[in-house]
Design a protein around this motif. Sequence first.
Motif, mmCIF file in Angstrom:
data_model
loop_
_atom_site.group_PDB
_atom_site.id
_atom_site.type_symbol
_atom_site.label_atom_id
_atom_site.label_comp_id
_atom_site.label_asym_id
_atom_site.label_seq_id
_atom_site.Cartn_x
_atom_site.Cartn_y
_atom_site.Cartn_z
ATOM 1 N N ARG A 21 0.703 -1.269 0.118
ATOM 2 C CA ARG A 21 -0.103 0.008 0.071
ATOM 3 C C ARG A 21 0.881 1.320 -0.090
ATOM 4 O O ARG A 21 0.551 2.362 -0.468
ATOM 5 C CB ARG A 21 -0.809 0.034 1.324
ATOM 6 C CG ARG A 21 -2.113 -1.188 1.244
ATOM 7 C CD ARG A 21 -3.005 -0.891 2.270
ATOM 8 N NE ARG A 21 -3.647 0.240 2.387
ATOM 9 C CZ ARG A 21 -3.821 0.932 3.492
ATOM 10 N NH1 ARG A 21 -3.691 0.213 4.757
ATOM 11 N NH2 ARG A 21 -4.411 2.044 3.615
ATOM 12 N N CYS A 22 2.049 1.114 0.658
ATOM 13 C CA CYS A 22 2.750 2.369 0.943
ATOM 14 C C CYS A 22 3.723 2.388 -0.294
ATOM 15 O O CYS A 22 4.223 3.713 -0.257
ATOM 16 C CB CYS A 22 3.576 2.222 2.189
ATOM 17 S SG CYS A 22 2.367 2.475 3.571
ATOM 18 N N CYS A 23 4.331 1.670 -0.892
ATOM 19 C CA CYS A 23 5.312 1.690 -1.903
ATOM 20 C C CYS A 23 4.961 1.893 -3.261
ATOM 21 O O CYS A 23 4.046 1.202 -3.796
ATOM 22 C CB CYS A 23 6.390 0.405 -1.875
ATOM 23 S SG CYS A 23 7.099 0.234 -0.050
ATOM 24 N N SER A 24 5.256 3.066 -4.065
ATOM 25 C CA SER A 24 4.386 3.319 -5.167
ATOM 26 C C SER A 24 5.102 2.854 -6.233
ATOM 27 O O SER A 24 4.377 2.738 -7.423
ATOM 28 C CB SER A 24 4.751 4.876 -5.324
ATOM 29 O OG SER A 24 6.076 5.364 -5.293
ATOM 30 N N ASN A 25 6.152 1.871 -6.286
ATOM 31 C CA ASN A 25 6.711 1.302 -7.336
ATOM 32 C C ASN A 25 7.525 -0.059 -6.933
ATOM 33 O O ASN A 25 7.809 -0.103 -5.615
ATOM 34 C CB ASN A 25 7.810 2.008 -8.312
ATOM 35 C CG ASN A 25 8.790 2.599 -7.646
ATOM 36 O OD1 ASN A 25 9.498 1.768 -6.844
ATOM 37 N ND2 ASN A 25 9.194 3.936 -7.783
ATOM 38 N N VAL A 26 7.536 -0.731 -7.953
ATOM 39 C CA VAL A 26 8.290 -2.117 -7.641
ATOM 40 C C VAL A 26 9.909 -2.210 -7.120
ATOM 41 O O VAL A 26 10.177 -3.093 -6.106
ATOM 42 C CB VAL A 26 8.284 -3.142 -8.958
ATOM 43 C CG1 VAL A 26 8.949 -2.352 -10.015
ATOM 44 C CG2 VAL A 26 8.436 -4.512 -8.472
ATOM 45 N N VAL A 27 10.531 -1.051 -7.426
ATOM 46 C CA VAL A 27 11.875 -1.129 -6.832
ATOM 47 C C VAL A 27 11.703 -0.871 -5.372
ATOM 48 O O VAL A 27 12.616 -1.707 -4.504
ATOM 49 C CB VAL A 27 12.564 -0.024 -7.585
ATOM 50 C CG1 VAL A 27 14.013 0.294 -6.884
ATOM 51 C CG2 VAL A 27 12.540 -0.265 -8.968
ATOM 52 N N LYS A 28 11.065 0.090 -5.009
ATOM 53 C CA LYS A 28 10.691 0.277 -3.353
ATOM 54 C C LYS A 28 10.211 -0.608 -2.829
ATOM 55 O O LYS A 28 10.793 -1.120 -1.672
ATOM 56 C CB LYS A 28 10.028 1.695 -3.059
ATOM 57 C CG LYS A 28 10.614 2.869 -3.865
ATOM 58 C CD LYS A 28 9.633 4.008 -3.442
ATOM 59 C CE LYS A 28 10.401 5.334 -3.981
ATOM 60 N NZ LYS A 28 9.451 6.449 -3.947
ATOM 61 N N PHE A 29 9.393 -1.636 -3.371
ATOM 62 C CA PHE A 29 8.621 -2.621 -2.576
ATOM 63 C C PHE A 29 9.582 -3.658 -2.511
ATOM 64 O O PHE A 29 9.800 -4.145 -1.363
ATOM 65 C CB PHE A 29 7.353 -3.039 -3.370
ATOM 66 C CG PHE A 29 6.886 -4.382 -2.845
ATOM 67 C CD1 PHE A 29 6.242 -4.325 -1.578
ATOM 68 C CD2 PHE A 29 7.283 -5.618 -3.587
ATOM 69 C CE1 PHE A 29 5.740 -5.813 -1.227
ATOM 70 C CE2 PHE A 29 6.830 -6.807 -2.790
ATOM 71 C CZ PHE A 29 6.097 -6.901 -1.738
ATOM 72 N N ASN A 30 10.399 -3.951 -3.470
ATOM 73 C CA ASN A 30 11.413 -5.055 -3.540
ATOM 74 C C ASN A 30 12.582 -4.896 -2.439
ATOM 75 O O ASN A 30 13.024 -5.901 -1.701
ATOM 76 C CB ASN A 30 12.122 -5.405 -4.878
ATOM 77 C CG ASN A 30 11.137 -6.283 -5.933
ATOM 78 O OD1 ASN A 30 10.199 -6.806 -5.363
ATOM 79 N ND2 ASN A 30 11.430 -5.941 -7.172
ATOM 80 N N HIS A 31 13.074 -3.503 -2.469
ATOM 81 C CA HIS A 31 13.793 -2.989 -1.289
ATOM 82 C C HIS A 31 13.167 -3.454 -0.086
ATOM 83 O O HIS A 31 13.758 -3.798 1.111
ATOM 84 C CB HIS A 31 14.244 -1.726 -1.405
ATOM 85 C CG HIS A 31 14.946 -1.143 -0.282
ATOM 86 N ND1 HIS A 31 16.204 -1.524 -0.252
ATOM 87 C CD2 HIS A 31 14.807 -0.145 0.714
ATOM 88 C CE1 HIS A 31 16.965 -0.597 0.916
ATOM 89 N NE2 HIS A 31 15.874 -0.240 1.707
ATOM 90 N N GLU A 32 11.860 -2.740 0.307
ATOM 91 C CA GLU A 32 11.157 -3.155 1.609
ATOM 92 C C GLU A 32 11.141 -4.575 1.951
ATOM 93 O O GLU A 32 11.015 -5.079 3.092
ATOM 94 C CB GLU A 32 9.968 -2.250 1.261
ATOM 95 C CG GLU A 32 9.195 -2.521 2.538
ATOM 96 C CD GLU A 32 9.882 -2.015 3.758
ATOM 97 O OE1 GLU A 32 9.492 -2.224 4.982
ATOM 98 O OE2 GLU A 32 10.485 -1.094 3.751
ATOM 99 N N ARG A 33 10.773 -5.503 0.856
ATOM 100 C CA ARG A 33 10.793 -6.866 0.962
ATOM 101 C C ARG A 33 11.713 -7.239 1.844
ATOM 102 O O ARG A 33 11.933 -8.345 2.440
ATOM 103 C CB ARG A 33 10.290 -7.602 -0.389
ATOM 104 C CG ARG A 33 9.738 -9.075 -0.083
ATOM 105 C CD ARG A 33 9.145 -9.599 -1.290
ATOM 106 N NE ARG A 33 10.210 -10.327 -1.964
ATOM 107 C CZ ARG A 33 10.053 -10.832 -3.299
ATOM 108 N NH1 ARG A 33 8.832 -10.995 -3.841
ATOM 109 N NH2 ARG A 33 11.035 -11.469 -3.887
#
Length: 176
Positions: free
Chosen positions: A49-61
């Motif tokens: 919900r908070c990460c606007s793109n896949v790069v940020k999500f993969n980093h967060e993951r």
Amino acid sequence: VEISQNNNNDVLESKVFYDPNIDTLPNVSDEPMENKSKQLYAVLYRAVRCCSNVVKFNHERRHIQLSFLTSGSTSEFIQSGIEHFFLEFGLSKRSFSCLLNEDEYRDLRQSIIQVTELQMELKQQRERQNQHTLFVPCTKWIDPKQLADYTQRLKDWWKKYYGNEPQTKHIQIKWI
């Protein structure tokens, strides 16, 4: 959007950084990580919900995985939880072995946003419904005759004081 997760005495903490000029918004679970599956699902859900793109999500993951590893979870448990999360939102098994691509992430994020909007709508419906419900306490050990007498007295009282009021005609009474 950046998200930070931390294990503080078996309590998972996360902070969302929206802007360096704005304070962080903490999300601290008020219970120890007894149900780690639920916690993992919750932080993944929030990250999408908070990460606007896949790069940020993969980093967060990766950050989430590290956070759970340092709290004592096994890598198998974490990977299994992530796979279950992806499967629930319709991603293919291929997505588990490598990082998501932008299209997969956009679909995942859209699904989660739709689920969140539906949950909010259902919550608002329940709140509206409860506005027209009078919850009346009733002991569990009351016998049927006493309950019938109590119900009749309540109905009589209601009619006497509220019977002719238009705003009270749609109020539902529930015994608790």
